[in-house]
Design an enzyme around this catalytic site. Sequence first.
Site, mmCIF file in Angstrom:
data_model
loop_
_atom_site.group_PDB
_atom_site.id
_atom_site.type_symbol
_atom_site.label_atom_id
_atom_site.label_comp_id
_atom_site.label_asym_id
_atom_site.label_seq_id
_atom_site.Cartn_x
_atom_site.Cartn_y
_atom_site.Cartn_z
ATOM 1 N N GLY A 1 0.841 -1.209 0.000
ATOM 2 C CA GLY A 1 0.000 0.000 0.000
ATOM 3 C C GLY A 1 0.870 1.250 0.000
ATOM 4 O O GLY A 1 1.880 1.301 0.683
ATOM 5 N N ARG B 1 0.885 -4.865 -6.210
ATOM 6 C CA ARG B 1 0.774 -6.119 -5.450
ATOM 7 C C ARG B 1 1.215 -7.211 -6.433
ATOM 8 O O ARG B 1 0.666 -7.320 -7.537
ATOM 9 C CB ARG B 1 -0.671 -6.379 -5.019
ATOM 10 C CG ARG B 1 -1.305 -5.200 -4.280
ATOM 11 C CD ARG B 1 -1.191 -5.292 -2.792
ATOM 12 N NE ARG B 1 -1.883 -4.178 -2.154
ATOM 13 C CZ ARG B 1 -1.652 -3.787 -0.923
ATOM 14 N NH1 ARG B 1 -0.750 -4.388 -0.168
ATOM 15 N NH2 ARG B 1 -2.312 -2.783 -0.403
ATOM 16 N N ASP C 1 4.858 -5.118 5.954
ATOM 17 C CA ASP C 1 5.502 -6.392 6.308
ATOM 18 C C ASP C 1 5.506 -7.383 5.146
ATOM 19 O O ASP C 1 6.427 -8.199 5.038
ATOM 20 C CB ASP C 1 4.897 -6.989 7.588
ATOM 21 C CG ASP C 1 3.429 -7.294 7.437
ATOM 22 O OD1 ASP C 1 2.763 -6.657 6.587
ATOM 23 O OD2 ASP C 1 2.936 -8.177 8.158
ATOM 24 N N THR D 1 3.932 2.351 5.639
ATOM 25 C CA THR D 1 2.525 1.910 5.630
ATOM 26 C C THR D 1 1.766 2.775 6.624
ATOM 27 O O THR D 1 2.309 3.106 7.687
ATOM 28 C CB THR D 1 2.371 0.413 6.007
ATOM 29 O OG1 THR D 1 0.989 0.143 6.282
ATOM 30 C CG2 THR D 1 3.178 0.018 7.227
ATOM 31 N N ASP E 1 -0.567 1.756 8.364
ATOM 32 C CA ASP E 1 -1.162 0.889 9.390
ATOM 33 C C ASP E 1 -0.384 0.838 10.710
ATOM 34 O O ASP E 1 -0.912 0.366 11.713
ATOM 35 C CB ASP E 1 -1.304 -0.540 8.852
ATOM 36 C CG ASP E 1 -2.234 -0.618 7.650
ATOM 37 O OD1 ASP E 1 -3.097 0.264 7.515
ATOM 38 O OD2 ASP E 1 -2.096 -1.560 6.848
ATOM 39 N N ASP F 1 1.847 -1.208 11.616
ATOM 40 C CA ASP F 1 1.728 -2.599 12.080
ATOM 41 C C ASP F 1 3.044 -3.368 11.981
ATOM 42 O O ASP F 1 3.035 -4.590 11.906
ATOM 43 C CB ASP F 1 0.632 -3.322 11.272
ATOM 44 C CG ASP F 1 0.902 -3.312 9.773
ATOM 45 O OD1 ASP F 1 1.845 -2.626 9.327
ATOM 46 O OD2 ASP F 1 0.158 -4.001 9.051
ATOM 47 N N ARG G 1 -5.872 -2.635 9.015
ATOM 48 C CA ARG G 1 -5.818 -4.092 8.850
ATOM 49 C C ARG G 1 -5.931 -4.772 10.205
ATOM 50 O O ARG G 1 -6.935 -4.619 10.859
ATOM 51 C CB ARG G 1 -4.547 -4.496 8.103
ATOM 52 C CG ARG G 1 -4.506 -3.870 6.701
ATOM 53 C CD ARG G 1 -4.068 -4.830 5.684
ATOM 54 N NE ARG G 1 -2.639 -5.075 5.792
ATOM 55 C CZ ARG G 1 -1.953 -5.716 4.864
ATOM 56 N NH1 ARG G 1 -2.570 -6.165 3.797
ATOM 57 N NH2 ARG G 1 -0.666 -5.902 5.004
HETATM 58 P P1 ATP Z 1 0.616 -2.691 3.415
HETATM 59 O O1 ATP Z 1 0.762 -3.126 4.849
HETATM 60 O O2 ATP Z 1 0.586 -1.223 3.269
HETATM 61 O O3 ATP Z 1 -0.478 -3.379 2.671
HETATM 62 P P2 ATP Z 1 2.579 -4.591 2.516
HETATM 63 O O4 ATP Z 1 3.993 -4.429 2.071
HETATM 64 O O5 ATP Z 1 2.353 -5.419 3.740
HETATM 65 O O6 ATP Z 1 1.987 -3.131 2.662
HETATM 66 P P3 ATP Z 1 1.576 -6.664 0.762
HETATM 67 O O7 ATP Z 1 0.593 -6.615 -0.346
HETATM 68 O O8 ATP Z 1 1.354 -7.639 1.855
HETATM 69 O O9 ATP Z 1 1.705 -5.174 1.318
HETATM 70 O O10 ATP Z 1 3.019 -6.978 0.134
HETATM 71 C C1 ATP Z 1 3.510 -6.172 -0.905
HETATM 72 C C2 ATP Z 1 4.211 -7.007 -1.926
HETATM 73 O O11 ATP Z 1 5.344 -7.660 -1.343
HETATM 74 C C3 ATP Z 1 3.395 -8.144 -2.527
HETATM 75 O O12 ATP Z 1 2.512 -7.722 -3.528
HETATM 76 C C4 ATP Z 1 4.495 -9.035 -3.069
HETATM 77 O O13 ATP Z 1 5.024 -8.517 -4.269
HETATM 78 C C5 ATP Z 1 5.543 -8.922 -1.973
HETATM 79 N N1 ATP Z 1 5.370 -10.000 -0.989
HETATM 80 C C6 ATP Z 1 4.492 -10.066 0.023
HETATM 81 N N2 ATP Z 1 4.590 -11.232 0.710
HETATM 82 C C7 ATP Z 1 5.565 -11.937 0.078
HETATM 83 C C8 ATP Z 1 6.152 -13.236 0.274
HETATM 84 N N3 ATP Z 1 5.773 -14.033 1.266
HETATM 85 N N4 ATP Z 1 7.124 -13.611 -0.577
HETATM 86 C C9 ATP Z 1 7.519 -12.815 -1.597
HETATM 87 N N5 ATP Z 1 7.025 -11.586 -1.825
HETATM 88 C C10 ATP Z 1 6.058 -11.158 -1.017
#
Ligand code: ATP
Length: 316
Positions: free
Chosen positions: A10, A71, A102, A124, A126, A128, A170
């Site tokens: 995000g 994503r 994360d 982020t 959040d 979190d 979240r």
């Molecule tokens: P937010 O908390 O703002 O949503 P985030 O980084 O947690 O941010 P995610 O959609 O969970 O958002 O992860 C972002 C991107 O990181 C994913 O679209 C993917 O490309 C990569 N990613 C997430 N989890 C994994 C994983 N287990 N292995 C490899 N890549 C990952």
Amino acid sequence: MKIAILTSGGDAPGMNVAIRAAVRYGIKKGHEFYGVQNGFYGLVNNDFIELDHKRMSGIISMGGTFLRTARFPEFSQEENIDKALQNLESRGIEGLIVIGGDGSYRGALHLSRRGFKVITIPGTIDNDIYGTDHTLGFHTALDTVVDAMDKLRDTSVSHQRCSIIEVMGRTCGDLALYAALSGGAEFLVTPENPISKESIIERLKQYKRDDRTHAIIVVTENMINVHEFAKEITEKSKFTSVATVLGYIQRGGSPSAQDRILGTRMGAFAIDLFEQGIDNVAIGIENDRLIYLPIDIVVSNKRRLNPLYKLVAEVS
Ligand code: ATP
């Protein structure tokens, strides 16, 4: 050193600030920079742009991320990690800064486990992420929520209503918690503080008997259907209730001064760490001091309960 930067997950206000600080601070120290567009998707699909001092001009006040984000769950596949590493190495890039939540940290871990130098910055709204008091974007989103709460209070008081406000987060209640304290909410419902609908309704009945004119309930997303809850409150207590889901406006906007300072400090700190030979770490801020922890420790730990919860009941 050639360093690439990407933003993932995000978007959050302050991401641009961190990129700007890393690039400008790093260029002064003799490093070269690439931006990867569209997060890990762009890393795999070779979507790199060169970043120089001038390209950073004017982005400090821009919300979102000018590198864009995506994503891309397929990044966990081995062939995609291979491609990403090839794309980085073919340009002679030795280090990568990943700004995100994360999930993005988990993506970064795949690269660091293959020996690539990665540093992560928490971006982020959040709040979190383990290992940091605050994430980039959190304070800007909080300001947006508090501004909305103030406006909703005006109309709640005028109509003598109960107003339910659903905020993002979240599985983390920090945005709701800080908003409830800053905006003077009467009730707070978060994953860490899951008070029952029945107890809220009972207390609202008492509020009515006490001639209290309005009430504000702040709720973290995904906990209850706030529109149905508003109907239930209206039916069971004498308070007419309406629900507002703040939604994506919480993600946007010019970063607050606090997020600009935080982003600037974290962006420059990433360069300091690379220069000291420290990598595969996640940057955080604790008691206003920049810290770093191994990325795998950060993704495998949960944040502890925020001590501010103690204050909520005392001041509502
Ligand atoms: P937010 O908390 O703002 O949503 P985030 O980084 O947690 O941010 P995610 O959609 O969970 O958002 O992860 C972002 C991107 O990181 C994913 O679209 C993917 O490309 C990569 N990613 C997430 N989890 C994994 C994983 N287990 N292995 C490899 N890549 C990952």
